[in-house]
Design a protein around this motif. Sequence first.
Motif, PDB file in Angstrom:
ATOM      1  N   ALA A 248       0.986  -1.269   0.218  1.00 29.10           N
ATOM      2  CA  ALA A 248       0.080   0.192  -0.213  1.00 29.10           C
ATOM      3  C   ALA A 248       0.715   1.134   0.261  1.00 29.10           C
ATOM      4  N   TYR A 249       2.058   1.203   0.855  1.00 33.06           N
ATOM      5  CA  TYR A 249       2.689   1.890   0.617  1.00 33.06           C
ATOM      6  C   TYR A 249       3.504   2.783  -0.330  1.00 33.06           C
ATOM      7  N   MET A 250       4.026   1.440  -1.209  1.00 36.22           N
ATOM      8  CA  MET A 250       4.585   1.618  -2.524  1.00 36.22           C
ATOM      9  C   MET A 250       3.904   2.019  -3.543  1.00 36.22           C
ATOM     10  N   VAL A 251       2.977   1.840  -3.556  1.00 31.69           N
ATOM     11  CA  VAL A 251       1.342   2.602  -4.377  1.00 31.69           C
ATOM     12  C   VAL A 251       0.932   4.054  -4.332  1.00 31.69           C
ATOM     13  N   LEU A 252       1.187   4.043  -2.909  1.00 30.27           N
ATOM     14  CA  LEU A 252       0.853   5.354  -2.502  1.00 30.27           C
ATOM     15  C   LEU A 252       2.142   6.430  -3.272  1.00 30.27           C
ATOM     16  N   GLN A 253       4.030   5.798  -3.337  1.00 30.73           N
ATOM     17  CA  GLN A 253       4.981   6.861  -3.244  1.00 30.73           C
ATOM     18  C   GLN A 253       4.839   6.958  -4.413  1.00 30.73           C
ATOM     19  N   LEU A 254       4.505   5.465  -5.273  1.00 31.33           N
ATOM     20  CA  LEU A 254       5.218   5.544  -6.735  1.00 31.33           C
ATOM     21  C   LEU A 254       3.888   6.027  -8.006  1.00 31.33           C
ATOM     22  N   SER A 255       2.346   6.231  -7.140  1.00 31.32           N
ATOM     23  CA  SER A 255       1.533   6.449  -8.164  1.00 31.32           C
ATOM     24  C   SER A 255       1.301   8.008  -8.484  1.00 31.32           C
ATOM     25  N   PRO A 256       0.966   8.777  -9.213  1.00 33.07           N
ATOM     26  CA  PRO A 256       0.247   9.886  -9.494  1.00 33.07           C
ATOM     27  C   PRO A 256      -0.646  10.085  -7.749  1.00 33.07           C
ATOM     28  N   PRO A 257      -0.580  11.904  -7.476  1.00 28.75           N
ATOM     29  CA  PRO A 257      -1.029  12.156  -6.224  1.00 28.75           C
ATOM     30  C   PRO A 257      -2.811  12.404  -6.827  1.00 28.75           C
ATOM     31  N   GLY A 258      -3.363  12.009  -6.131  1.00 33.86           N
ATOM     32  CA  GLY A 258      -4.417  11.044  -6.169  1.00 33.86           C
ATOM     33  C   GLY A 258      -5.160  10.155  -7.928  1.00 33.86           C
ATOM     34  N   LYS A 259      -4.469   9.377  -8.576  1.00 31.02           N
ATOM     35  CA  LYS A 259      -4.518   8.610  -9.102  1.00 31.02           C
ATOM     36  C   LYS A 259      -5.724   7.282  -8.990  1.00 31.02           C
ATOM     37  N   TYR A 260      -5.241   6.689  -7.432  1.00 28.44           N
ATOM     38  CA  TYR A 260      -6.273   6.337  -6.942  1.00 28.44           C
ATOM     39  C   TYR A 260      -6.915   6.713  -5.539  1.00 28.44           C
TER      40      TYR A 260
END
Length: 499
Positions: A248-260
């Motif tokens: 979950a942390y990796m998704v937050l860090q690597l995806s653009p803000p607000g994408k997911y």
Amino acid sequence: MPPRPTVLTKRTLDKDLDKITRAEDAAKHVLRRLVAPGVGLIFVGLAMLFAGVYVFDRPGAVLVVAAAALAGYMAMNIGANDVTNNVGAAVGARAMTMSQALVIAAIFEVLGATIAGGEVVRTISSNIVDTVQVPQALLGWIMMAALMAAALWINLATWMNAPVSTTHAIVGAVIGAGIAAVGPDPVNWRVMVEITSSWITSPLIGGLIAAGLLYLVKTLIIYSDDKIAAARLWVPVLVAVMAGGFMAYMVLQLSPPGKYPSLTIILIGIGIGLVSWLAARPLVLAQARNLENRNSSLRVLFRMPLIGSAALLSFAHGANDVSNAVGPLSAIVHSVGVGGGDSIGHPPLWVMLIGAFGISVGLLLFGPRLIRLVGEEITKLNPMRACCVALSTAFTVIVASWLGLPVSTTHIAVGSVFGVGFFREWYTRHSKRRITYIRSKAESFDIDEPEEPNVHETRRRYLVRRSHFMTIIAAWIITVPVSATLAAVIYWVMFALFV
């Protein structure tokens, strides 16, 4: 009659050869102590060369190359002083050898710094001192002075075996140099209040999480009638929680803000957790086969989650603390308009690589001594307690890195150790379940009522040493003003000599 020629006997020759051998051994011993500084100097030279390739024949290239050398030096000091918190618990609990710990920490430090380190770099490079109010010509010198001051202080503290915070050092140094250059107005005091509050609250949060994890481990596993069966059930759950939270942390860090949306990220974490649980179950079942129903057998089953949590903490530390080395360098690169980043808040990849590899080099060269200190001299650890400490520290640092707060890994780790130690004291004296368990064991072995533990023995075996508590508090208080004062002095000297 002419005198007889002197003939060396075998015994005299052997003595001479022994002297030569001892001299060679002494020379090797002296030279061995110079290997690590020599390798460190080579790395600093490579960092300068690496930076020179990107800024060659551009305005400000000399300043950037010099800053790259200081950033590499700072990164090595971070690796020597701060990374010990990541793997010290695992080494102290004898879940990993020193060599295994060094390799795992080095690999995951590099991954964390390069993959997820950008957010906190933005905080160090542009949010502590408002770069809009600082002339670009002065910003580079401010960050140069901050890098040099923080690196020198951490180097001295490491030599003295003092557990200082590298984050405290660089933040204090940036403030001190900034005030020396342009006064207190450009300092973002609101951000400083947020950072300072995180320094105070994060060790408390880490301690509470570690104490809660240890409570669950004791309640669900250690004091169960069938320890091995309980461990077979709950150890895969710990692995699943760790893997799910990490993803979950990796998704937050690597995806653009607000994408997911948040729900999607939570579902991703739950899905990875389930997969990890399914993968960990057969491994734990295989390890638990033929183990006796005793506490010492649990060490085997907790080895895997402890290694995983140490790797996770190294990744989180790389993401958070790489900013202490490359944040000022990133500001210098953008102040002179070179390097390839799109703004002062987005560091170029080559800047991140200097910090990432510098941390690993410092760890490999100078880390073992402080790893032993953290793992063996602060408190008595076993794999269960060490797993709680490492997992608590990892998640606290990950959340702080996600929020962009440059917290102190040192204080979170020590706060977690304190949480475990103080909880064990409370649990030893007040837990009805533990008292009932001890009495039942005494009855099963036909032993009289167990004696109350000696107070001094309890403090020695179960608690974090109070002397270390005082050392940490002293280091917390001293580091910021010392680094700020040193940075101000260095800035004034630099300004007088070069500007």
